[in-house]
Design a protein around this motif. Structure first.
Motif, PDB file in Angstrom:
ATOM      1  N   GLY A  55      22.296  85.650   9.846  1.00  0.00           N
ATOM      2  CA  GLY A  55      21.305  85.264   8.846  1.00  0.00           C
ATOM      3  C   GLY A  55      20.057  86.111   8.932  1.00  0.00           C
ATOM      4  O   GLY A  55      19.779  86.746   9.952  1.00  0.00           O
ATOM      5  N   GLU A  86      24.092  80.823   2.024  1.00  0.00           N
ATOM      6  CA  GLU A  86      23.448  79.513   1.987  1.00  0.00           C
ATOM      7  C   GLU A  86      22.121  79.616   2.724  1.00  0.00           C
ATOM      8  O   GLU A  86      21.924  80.513   3.546  1.00  0.00           O
ATOM      9  N   ARG A  87      21.221  78.718   2.388  1.00  0.00           N
ATOM     10  CA  ARG A  87      19.927  78.660   3.077  1.00  0.00           C
ATOM     11  C   ARG A  87      20.026  77.622   4.179  1.00  0.00           C
ATOM     12  O   ARG A  87      20.518  76.510   3.958  1.00  0.00           O
ATOM     13  N   ARG A  88      19.517  77.995   5.365  1.00  0.00           N
ATOM     14  CA  ARG A  88      19.490  77.079   6.509  1.00  0.00           C
ATOM     15  C   ARG A  88      18.121  77.167   7.160  1.00  0.00           C
ATOM     16  O   ARG A  88      17.473  78.217   7.111  1.00  0.00           O
ATOM     17  N   ASP A  90      15.478  77.998   9.849  1.00  0.00           N
ATOM     18  CA  ASP A  90      15.431  79.027  10.891  1.00  0.00           C
ATOM     19  C   ASP A  90      15.161  78.324  12.216  1.00  0.00           C
ATOM     20  O   ASP A  90      14.133  77.655  12.365  1.00  0.00           O
ATOM     21  N   ARG A  94      11.018  76.217  12.042  1.00  0.00           N
ATOM     22  CA  ARG A  94      11.595  75.221  11.147  1.00  0.00           C
ATOM     23  C   ARG A  94      10.984  75.254   9.746  1.00  0.00           C
ATOM     24  O   ARG A  94      11.547  74.734   8.806  1.00  0.00           O
ATOM     25  N   LYS A  97      13.226  79.607   6.300  1.00  0.00           N
ATOM     26  CA  LYS A  97      14.658  79.492   5.997  1.00  0.00           C
ATOM     27  C   LYS A  97      15.351  80.800   6.316  1.00  0.00           C
ATOM     28  O   LYS A  97      14.774  81.885   6.172  1.00  0.00           O
ATOM     29  N   THR A 102      28.182  82.910   3.970  1.00  0.00           N
ATOM     30  CA  THR A 102      29.287  81.964   4.079  1.00  0.00           C
ATOM     31  C   THR A 102      30.539  82.740   4.489  1.00  0.00           C
ATOM     32  O   THR A 102      30.492  83.962   4.670  1.00  0.00           O
TER      33      THR A 102
END
Length: 151
Positions: A55, A86-88, A90, A94, A97, A102
């Motif tokens: 990412g 996708e965005r998650r 970090d 926090r 992102k 994927t």
């Protein structure tokens, strides 16, 4: 001699780099489409070319690609809709992102890297490995000089 004729016989750096870029993109995205990724477009390269497997932050993608963060955000939205990223959150921050590939994105990244390596191998065979390596070295230096002077 007219300007257009002069530019045809002695194209400038912008013209040459555009010709290489557009031809490379055309082949890359045609081959990716043939290998199961028909919805990607060259504009998506601003994200996908620089995306790390684990990412990347949008700000990093913006810096590396030279695109504004808003452009990267729009491209990420498109790639989320297409199922490539996708965005998650970090884990390092926090509030930030990460844009994470994927399974579909990882497949595209693997195929893209292989296609570009094949294109580069073909060019190295055509002009000679040493000459191609020297060309890439000089092109990298010119790119760095241009980016440094762009401020």
């Amino acid at each position: 001699m007219s300007r257009s004729l002069r530019k045809q016989s002695d194209p400038d750096l912008g013209m040459l780099s555009a010709q290489v870029l557009f031809a490379l993109q055309k082949e890359l995205f045609r081959r990716l489409a043939d290998e199961g990724h028909p919805n990607l477009r060259p504009r998506h390269g601003a994200v996908l070319a620089y995306l790390d497997v684990e990412g990347s932050r949008a700000t990093t993608l913006s810096y590396l690609s030279g695109q504004h963060k808003q452009v990267i955000g729009t491209l990420v939205d498109e790639l989320v809709d297409l199922g490539y990223v996708e965005r998650r959150p970090d884990p390092q921050d926090r509030r930030a992102k990460l844009i994470v590939p994927t399974e579909l994105g990882l497949d595209m990244m693997t195929r893209s890297d292989a296609i570009v390596a094949d294109i580069e191998r073909r060019h190295a065979e055509a002009v000679g490995a040493a000459q191609y390596a020297a060309f890439k070295h000089v092109l990298r230096e010119v790119a760095e000089l241009q980016r440094a002077g762009d401020g």
